[in-house]
Design an enzyme around this catalytic site. Structure first.
Site, short mmCIF file in Angstrom:
data_model
loop_
_atom_site.label_atom_id
_atom_site.label_comp_id
_atom_site.label_asym_id
_atom_site.label_seq_id
_atom_site.Cartn_x
_atom_site.Cartn_y
_atom_site.Cartn_z
N HIS A 66 28.34 46.37 -4.92
CA HIS A 66 29.70 46.78 -4.54
C HIS A 66 30.66 45.99 -5.45
O HIS A 66 30.89 44.82 -5.20
CB HIS A 66 29.99 46.46 -3.07
CG HIS A 66 29.04 47.10 -2.11
ND1 HIS A 66 29.33 48.27 -1.45
CD2 HIS A 66 27.80 46.72 -1.70
CE1 HIS A 66 28.30 48.60 -0.67
NE2 HIS A 66 27.37 47.67 -0.80
N PHE A 67 31.16 46.64 -6.48
CA PHE A 67 31.97 45.93 -7.47
C PHE A 67 33.48 46.09 -7.26
O PHE A 67 34.28 45.63 -8.07
CB PHE A 67 31.55 46.33 -8.89
CG PHE A 67 30.25 45.69 -9.33
CD1 PHE A 67 29.66 44.67 -8.60
CD2 PHE A 67 29.63 46.12 -10.50
CE1 PHE A 67 28.47 44.08 -9.01
CE2 PHE A 67 28.43 45.53 -10.93
CZ PHE A 67 27.86 44.51 -10.18
N ARG A 68 33.88 46.78 -6.18
CA ARG A 68 35.25 46.71 -5.63
C ARG A 68 36.35 47.41 -6.43
O ARG A 68 37.50 47.41 -6.00
CB ARG A 68 35.66 45.26 -5.39
CG ARG A 68 34.69 44.41 -4.58
CD ARG A 68 34.42 45.00 -3.23
NE ARG A 68 33.66 44.11 -2.35
CZ ARG A 68 33.01 44.51 -1.27
NH1 ARG A 68 33.01 45.80 -0.94
NH2 ARG A 68 32.36 43.66 -0.51
N ASN A 98 32.15 52.76 -1.63
CA ASN A 98 33.19 52.32 -0.70
C ASN A 98 34.29 51.52 -1.40
O ASN A 98 34.58 50.38 -1.07
CB ASN A 98 32.60 51.55 0.48
CG ASN A 98 31.72 50.39 0.06
OD1 ASN A 98 31.05 50.45 -0.96
ND2 ASN A 98 31.71 49.33 0.84
N HIS A 180 22.25 53.40 4.44
CA HIS A 180 22.46 52.13 5.14
C HIS A 180 22.11 52.42 6.59
O HIS A 180 22.86 53.08 7.30
CB HIS A 180 23.92 51.69 5.01
CG HIS A 180 24.21 50.39 5.71
ND1 HIS A 180 24.82 49.34 5.09
CD2 HIS A 180 23.96 49.98 6.99
CE1 HIS A 180 24.94 48.33 5.96
NE2 HIS A 180 24.43 48.71 7.11
N HIS A 234 18.41 47.96 1.63
CA HIS A 234 18.35 46.61 2.25
C HIS A 234 17.61 46.58 3.59
O HIS A 234 18.17 46.22 4.62
CB HIS A 234 19.73 45.97 2.36
CG HIS A 234 20.84 46.84 2.86
ND1 HIS A 234 20.72 47.71 3.92
CD2 HIS A 234 22.13 46.97 2.44
CE1 HIS A 234 21.86 48.32 4.13
NE2 HIS A 234 22.73 47.90 3.23
N ASP A 305 22.64 43.98 -3.11
CA ASP A 305 23.76 44.33 -2.24
C ASP A 305 24.95 43.38 -2.51
O ASP A 305 25.64 42.96 -1.59
CB ASP A 305 23.36 44.31 -0.76
CG ASP A 305 24.40 44.95 0.15
OD1 ASP A 305 25.25 45.71 -0.36
OD2 ASP A 305 24.36 44.69 1.37
N HIS A 309 33.55 38.89 -1.25
CA HIS A 309 34.83 38.73 -0.55
C HIS A 309 35.38 37.37 -0.93
O HIS A 309 34.63 36.45 -1.26
CB HIS A 309 34.65 38.81 0.97
CG HIS A 309 34.05 40.09 1.44
ND1 HIS A 309 34.77 41.26 1.52
CD2 HIS A 309 32.79 40.39 1.84
CE1 HIS A 309 33.99 42.24 1.97
NE2 HIS A 309 32.78 41.74 2.17
#
Length: 440
Positions: A66-68, A98, A180, A234, A305, A309
Site C-alpha cells: 500500500h504505497f498511499r 485503497n 482480504h 496475508h 502488506d 502510517h
C-alpha cells in the site's frame, strides 16, 4: 559507440532456478540476463563488479503493498516507497487500490501507471478494486494483476461483505481475485463486545482467528463453485492453514507476511500500536503452524502488506489508531536471517519471494537467474549482521516494527532492468522501473 549497457558480476554465489548454488559469473546487457556460467571469458562490459563473498538472488517481487499515492502522500508516495524497495532488494511490487481516489476504474489505474512511470525506481503493477457496486472496469481494466476484494477490515466503497455481491464478482470473468479474508459481521459484533478497551492488544481478539477463518471458508467455497482463480492475502491463522492443507484446489494460492511468521501478540507489550495491523498478529502457535504450512507448500509465497502510517497517527489511543506497518526494506533480510537460523533455506526464500510470485501472477521473464530473463537482481551479504535502525529507513513513515532486530542478508547492490538502482547505501534516483505485464 554502442549505447548498449552491460554489467558483469564476477565470482558470486548464484542461486540457480533449481535452487542449487553455483559460484560463477553473470552477464547482463540492457534489460536482460545474457549469460550465467562458472566463468565468463573476458568481455568488455560497461561495468564490472567483483562480488566475491556475496550471494546473487533474483530481485524480490512484493505482491502486496500500500504505497498511499494518490491522496495519502503524507504517509508514503511512489517515489519514497520505491526507494525503500530498492534498499530492501524489492525490484517489483503489486500495489493495492485503497488510495484516494480508489483504483476502481481504468482512469484511476492509468493515473497510477503514469505516476509510477515518472517516479518509481523499481518495476510496478496495480490491482483494481472491487466495490459493492460491481463497476464495468473490474473486468476490462488493463494492465492489472487482479481484482482486490476487501471482505472485511475496510469501510466505505471497498468493503464487499454482501454474499450476493461476492457471488457476482466470482461468477463473472476469469481474472485472479485476491481477498482480504476477514468476516466483517463478526468483527462488528466483537467491536461492540470489547468497546471501551484502549489496550491495542484487544485488536487481536476483536478481529480474531474465527473472523479470518469464516471469510477464508467463504472465499474458498466460491472459488470452488465457479472454478475461479483465488489468492488469499496475508493468511494469519493456524485454522486457515489447516483448512487449506485439507482442501486447496490447484487454482488457489495463499501468502503470508514476515510479520505473521515472526511477530505475535507479545509484540503489543513491546511496541504498542506499532504492532497493530489487519489481519492482526496472532499467537506463537499460529506462528509455528504458518511456518510449517509455508515449508510444506500449503502457503505459496511471501508478501509484506507494506502499509505505512505516521508515528503521530500511531500515537493516538486505540481504537483510533490505524492498522498497518511498513515492510519492504526489511522483508528480505528478515527471511534470510530466518534461513541462517535454520527455519528454512536460502533457496526456499528465493522461491517464496521471487519465483513463486512470478508464477502465480503470470509475470513473464521474472523471478529466476537465467539467460533471457529480466536482469532484476540483488546482491546480498550473508556474513554481516546489522540492526534495523529507524534513522536508516527510506520509507517516509520512518519506523519499523522490527527496529533493533539484528539481521543478515542486507542488500549490497540492487539491479533493476540491468541498471544499478541501489549501491553503497545510496539509491540511484535516475533509474526508472517498468510497468509489469501479466499473461492471461
Amino acid at each position: 559507440m554502442s549505447s548498449s549497457q552491460s554489467l558483469l558480476i564476477r565470482h558470486v554465489r548464484i542461486v540457480l532456478p533449481n535452487g542449487e548454488f553455483m559460484v560463477g559469473d553473470v552477464l547482463t546487457r540492457d534489460r536482460l540476463i545474457m549469460e550465467v556460467a562458472p566463468e565468463i571469458a573476458s568481455t568488455i562490459a560497461t561495468r564490472e563488479i567483483d562480488a566475491q563473498g556475496l550471494t546473487l538472488l533474483p530481485g524480490v517481487i512484493d505482491p502486496q503493498v500500500h504505497f498511499r499515492e494518490p491522496g495519502l502522500e503524507h504517509k508514503e508516495d511512489l517515489f519514497t516507497a520505491s526507494c525503500a524497495c530498492a534498499k530492501g532488494g524489492v525490484t517489483s511490487f503489486l500495489e493495492m487500490p485503497n488510495t484516494r481516489p480508489l483504483t476502481t476504474t481504468q482512469a484511476a489505474l492509468d493515473d497510477k501507471l503514469q505516476r509510477a512511470a515518472s517516479k518509481s525506481v523499481v518495476n510496478y503493477g496495480f490491482f483494481i478494486g472491487a466495490t459493492a457496486e460491481v463497476l464495468p472496469d473490474l473486468l476490462t481494466a488493463q494492465p492489472t494483476c487482479g481484482i482486490k476484494v476487501f471482505m472485511g477490515s475496510m469501510h466505505g466503497q471497498l468493503l464487499v461483505d454482501q454474499d450476493t455481491v461476492l457471488e457476482t464478482i466470482f461468477a463473472q470473468g476469469n481474472r485472479l481475485i485476491a481477498v482480504h479474508a476477514e468476516d466483517q459481521e463478526r468483527i462488528n459484533q466483537r467491536r461492540q463486545e470489547f468497546a471501551g478497551i484502549h489496550d491495542p492488544a484487544i485488536h487481536s481478539q476483536i478481529q480474531d482467528n474465527q473472523a479470518a477463518l469464516l471469510a477464508t471458508q467463504k472465499a474458498l467455497n466460491l472459488a470452488k463453485k465457479y472454478h475461479r482463480r483465488l489468492h488469499i492475502l496475508h493468511l494469519s491463522t493456524a485454522e486457515e492453514a489447516e483448512l487449506l492443507r485439507q482442501d486447496k484446489p490447484s487454482w488457489v494460492t495463499a501468502e503470508v507476511t514476515p510479520q505473521h511468521l515472526l511477530l505475535n501478540t507479545s509484540a503489543y507489550q513491546d511496541i504498542g500500536t506499532l504492532a497493530q495491523m489487519n489481519p492482526p498478529l496472532r499467537s506463537p502457535h499460529d506462528n509455528q503452524v504458518l511456518w510449517q504450512a509455508l515449508r510444506d507448500g500449503v502457503i505459496d509465497f511471501i508478501a509484506t502488506d507494506h502499509a505505512p502510517h505516521t508515528l503521530a497517527e500511531k500515537a493516538q489511543e486505540y481504537p483510533n489508531t490505524p492498522s498497518g506497518m511498513p515492510g519492504v526494506e526489511t522483508s528480505l533480510p528478515l527471511m534470510l536471517t530466518a534461513a541462517m537460523e535454520g527455519k528454512c533455506t536460502v533457496a526456499q526464500v528465493v522461491h517464496w519471494m521471487s519465483q513463486a510470485v512470478a508464477q502465480a501472477y503470470r509475470i513473464p521473464n521474472k523471478g529466476v537467474i537465467a539467460p533471457g530473463y529480466d536482469a532484476d537482481l540483488v546482491l546480498v551479504d550473508l556474513d554481516t549482521y546489522r540492526p534495523v535502525r529507524r534513522e536508516e529507513l527510506l520509507t517516509k513513515c520512518g519506523w519499523s516494527p522490527f527496529e533493533g532486530w539484528n539481521l543478515t542478508g542486507w542488500p549490497v547492490t540492487t539491479i533493476v532492468g540491468g541498471q544499478i538502482v541501489y549501491e553503497q547505501n545510496q539509491v540511484n534516483t535516475n533509474v526508472r522501473g517498468q510497468a509489469l505485464t501479466f499473461l492471461p
